[in-house]
Scaffold this motif. Structure first.
Motif, mmCIF file in Angstrom:
data_model
loop_
_atom_site.group_PDB
_atom_site.id
_atom_site.type_symbol
_atom_site.label_atom_id
_atom_site.label_comp_id
_atom_site.label_asym_id
_atom_site.label_seq_id
_atom_site.Cartn_x
_atom_site.Cartn_y
_atom_site.Cartn_z
ATOM 1 N N PRO A 235 0.796 -1.240 0.000
ATOM 2 C CA PRO A 235 0.000 0.000 0.000
ATOM 3 C C PRO A 235 0.825 1.284 0.000
ATOM 4 O O PRO A 235 0.301 2.332 0.365
ATOM 5 N N PHE A 236 2.092 1.215 -0.371
ATOM 6 C CA PHE A 236 2.944 2.410 -0.456
ATOM 7 C C PHE A 236 2.946 3.167 0.876
ATOM 8 O O PHE A 236 2.744 4.388 0.930
ATOM 9 N N ALA A 237 3.182 2.439 1.940
ATOM 10 C CA ALA A 237 3.089 3.015 3.284
ATOM 11 C C ALA A 237 4.280 3.912 3.599
ATOM 12 O O ALA A 237 5.428 3.634 3.210
ATOM 13 N N TYR A 238 3.995 4.966 4.314
ATOM 14 C CA TYR A 238 5.007 5.921 4.792
ATOM 15 C C TYR A 238 5.826 5.264 5.893
ATOM 16 O O TYR A 238 5.286 4.698 6.841
ATOM 17 N N ASP A 239 7.149 5.337 5.776
ATOM 18 C CA ASP A 239 8.040 4.795 6.798
ATOM 19 C C ASP A 239 8.595 5.979 7.585
ATOM 20 O O ASP A 239 9.452 6.717 7.095
ATOM 21 N N ALA A 240 8.116 6.156 8.810
ATOM 22 C CA ALA A 240 8.470 7.346 9.583
ATOM 23 C C ALA A 240 9.961 7.424 9.868
ATOM 24 O O ALA A 240 10.544 8.515 9.840
ATOM 25 N N ALA A 241 10.601 6.297 10.146
ATOM 26 C CA ALA A 241 12.030 6.323 10.459
ATOM 27 C C ALA A 241 12.847 6.740 9.232
ATOM 28 O O ALA A 241 13.747 7.585 9.324
ATOM 29 N N LYS A 242 12.536 6.137 8.090
ATOM 30 C CA LYS A 242 13.221 6.535 6.854
ATOM 31 C C LYS A 242 12.957 8.003 6.545
ATOM 32 O O LYS A 242 13.863 8.757 6.155
ATOM 33 N N ALA A 243 11.698 8.401 6.684
ATOM 34 C CA ALA A 243 11.328 9.765 6.341
ATOM 35 C C ALA A 243 12.002 10.788 7.247
ATOM 36 O O ALA A 243 12.449 11.839 6.779
ATOM 37 N N ASP A 244 12.106 10.485 8.518
ATOM 38 C CA ASP A 244 12.761 11.414 9.438
ATOM 39 C C ASP A 244 14.227 11.601 9.065
ATOM 40 O O ASP A 244 14.766 12.719 9.130
ATOM 41 N N ARG A 245 14.859 10.519 8.668
ATOM 42 C CA ARG A 245 16.260 10.613 8.238
ATOM 43 C C ARG A 245 16.378 11.451 6.968
ATOM 44 O O ARG A 245 17.291 12.279 6.831
ATOM 45 N N LEU A 246 15.445 11.269 6.054
ATOM 46 C CA LEU A 246 15.453 12.045 4.812
ATOM 47 C C LEU A 246 15.132 13.512 5.078
ATOM 48 O O LEU A 246 15.755 14.411 4.483
ATOM 49 N N ARG A 247 14.184 13.768 5.941
ATOM 50 C CA ARG A 247 13.820 15.146 6.268
ATOM 51 C C ARG A 247 15.004 15.908 6.870
ATOM 52 O O ARG A 247 15.120 17.129 6.703
ATOM 53 N N ALA A 248 15.894 15.180 7.541
ATOM 54 C CA ALA A 248 17.085 15.806 8.113
ATOM 55 C C ALA A 248 18.059 16.286 7.033
ATOM 56 O O ALA A 248 18.955 17.080 7.310
ATOM 57 N N VAL A 249 17.878 15.808 5.805
ATOM 58 C CA VAL A 249 18.643 16.305 4.655
ATOM 59 C C VAL A 249 17.853 17.384 3.912
ATOM 60 O O VAL A 249 18.391 18.433 3.552
ATOM 61 N N LEU A 250 16.576 17.135 3.698
ATOM 62 C CA LEU A 250 15.763 18.058 2.919
ATOM 63 C C LEU A 250 15.589 19.414 3.606
ATOM 64 O O LEU A 250 15.548 20.454 2.937
ATOM 65 N N GLY A 251 15.490 19.423 4.916
ATOM 66 C CA GLY A 251 15.334 20.688 5.627
ATOM 67 C C GLY A 251 16.516 21.620 5.399
ATOM 68 O O GLY A 251 16.337 22.769 4.954
ATOM 69 N N PRO A 252 17.743 21.173 5.681
ATOM 70 C CA PRO A 252 18.904 22.023 5.397
ATOM 71 C C PRO A 252 19.050 22.368 3.922
ATOM 72 O O PRO A 252 19.494 23.469 3.574
ATOM 73 N N LEU A 253 18.659 21.448 3.045
ATOM 74 C CA LEU A 253 18.723 21.727 1.610
ATOM 75 C C LEU A 253 17.837 22.918 1.256
ATOM 76 O O LEU A 253 18.260 23.862 0.571
ATOM 77 N N LEU A 254 16.588 22.892 1.720
ATOM 78 C CA LEU A 254 15.677 23.998 1.433
ATOM 79 C C LEU A 254 16.170 25.293 2.060
ATOM 80 O O LEU A 254 16.039 26.372 1.456
ATOM 81 N N ALA A 255 16.744 25.212 3.243
ATOM 82 C CA ALA A 255 17.268 26.414 3.889
ATOM 83 C C ALA A 255 18.418 27.005 3.075
ATOM 84 O O ALA A 255 18.527 28.238 2.936
ATOM 85 N N ARG A 256 19.262 26.148 2.497
ATOM 86 C CA ARG A 256 20.352 26.633 1.653
ATOM 87 C C ARG A 256 19.815 27.256 0.368
ATOM 88 O O ARG A 256 20.333 28.276 -0.097
ATOM 89 N N VAL A 257 18.797 26.642 -0.213
ATOM 90 C CA VAL A 257 18.179 27.218 -1.411
ATOM 91 C C VAL A 257 17.600 28.596 -1.086
ATOM 92 O O VAL A 257 17.754 29.553 -1.855
ATOM 93 N N GLU A 258 16.945 28.710 0.055
ATOM 94 C CA GLU A 258 16.375 29.995 0.454
ATOM 95 C C GLU A 258 17.465 31.041 0.639
ATOM 96 O O GLU A 258 17.332 32.188 0.179
ATOM 97 N N ARG A 259 18.559 30.673 1.302
ATOM 98 C CA ARG A 259 19.651 31.629 1.494
ATOM 99 C C ARG A 259 20.243 32.056 0.158
ATOM 100 O O ARG A 259 20.585 33.236 -0.036
ATOM 101 N N ALA A 260 20.379 31.098 -0.754
ATOM 102 C CA ALA A 260 20.900 31.436 -2.081
ATOM 103 C C ALA A 260 19.967 32.413 -2.789
ATOM 104 O O ALA A 260 20.423 33.335 -3.482
ATOM 105 N N ALA A 261 18.658 32.238 -2.617
ATOM 106 C CA ALA A 261 17.696 33.147 -3.237
ATOM 107 C C ALA A 261 17.811 34.553 -2.650
ATOM 108 O O ALA A 261 17.775 35.551 -3.386
ATOM 109 N N PHE A 262 17.963 34.654 -1.329
ATOM 110 C CA PHE A 262 18.099 35.962 -0.702
ATOM 111 C C PHE A 262 19.357 36.690 -1.179
ATOM 112 O O PHE A 262 19.389 37.921 -1.229
#
Length: 269
Positions: A235-262
């Motif tokens: 059923p294409f289930a969300y894996d919270a542990a995997k997702a939390d690890r990935l979010r720890a990369v995506l969050g800083p990535l988006l913050a860097r993109v935002e800083r680059a935009a500013f």
């Protein structure tokens, strides 16, 4: 039926979600075959994956499923990847090349045009409005187009897809600093693989809106679904542990993109 969900923010970054919707108009749902009704080609849980990662980011999300009409395809029907297998504006098959419609129930040209007007156009009208609003505030806007896909799909590509697939259409759709923010963050992410402008170099959204000379930048992130799903199968289930690890990369990535935009200079008008 709601067509698009928009949450305005005050960041220069706009998160776009063209493929997370699962709603189907009843007349369309009744014509899908059993394979089509699985909705296997959904960008499963991607809106949840990005939720709250960049405070102030605008979000624009298509609500209907891509089998109705694909919001990341050229409304004129031109192929994103000429000469390669892909799915179109109103797909007739899934990503495995298997039919999704009951025999004789495939949409014709007139119906596709109606779906474009009813679903595709409102999504892009909302996205374009937010691009203009954000650019009016900051002088720049950055469309970060959020996607996911199964990591192994022989019909579309050979082998196994990297975890992070960054698309800027060969560097044409965003400033080098924005591209570098994504590439450097992904390359430094321990335990993940990444590629720039590989099999997925940016869909119609990225290529259509990404005009750095006008102050509009666009970048696509295609995530392999094994990075955040329990399995790349129903059923294409969300894996919270995997997702939390990935979010720890995506969050800083988006913050860097935002800083680059500013840090970007405002384009001459």
């Amino acid at each position: 039926m709601s067509v698009v969900e928009t949450v305005p923010g005050d960041s220069p970054v706009i998160l776009a979600f063209p493929h997370t919707g699962t709603e189907l108009p009843p007349d369309v749902a009744a014509r899908l075959n059993a394979n089509g009704r699985m909705l296997a080609d959904t960008d499963w849980h991607v809106e949840r994956l990005y939720d709250g990662l960049l405070p102030g980011a605008t979000t624009v999300r298509a609500v209907v499923h891509r089998y109705v009409v694909d919001a990341n395809r050229d409304p004129a029907g031109a192929s994103l990847y000429p000469g390669q297998n892909t799915t179109g504006l109103a797909p007739l098959t899934d990503f495995d090349g298997q039919p999704i419609w009951s025999p004789g129930e495939e949409p014709d040209e007139a119906e596709v045009a109606e779906r474009v007007a009813r679903f595709h156009a409102p999504y892009h009208a909302a996205l374009a409005a937010e691009i203009d609003r954000v650019r009016g505030i900051h002088g720049h806007s950055v469309v970060f187009d959020c996607h996911s896909i199964r990591s192994r799909i022989p019909f579309l590509f050979e082998g196994t897809l990297p975890d992070f697939n960054i698309g800027t259409d060969g560097g044409r759709t965003c400033a080098p600093a924005i591209e570098a923010a994504a590439v450097e963050t992904c390359r430094a992410a321990d335990g993940y693989t990444s590629v720039l402008n590989g099999r997925f170099r940016g869909g119609w959204t990225t290529r259509h809106y990404g005009r750095p000379e006008t102050g509009v930048h666009a970048i696509q992130m295609e995530l392999a679904q094994g990075t955040h799903l329990a399995a790349e199968a129903p059923p294409f289930a969300y894996d919270a542990a995997k997702a939390d690890r990935l979010r720890a990369v995506l969050g800083p990535l988006l913050a860097r993109v935002e800083r680059a935009a500013f840090a970007l200079k405002e384009p001459s008008r």
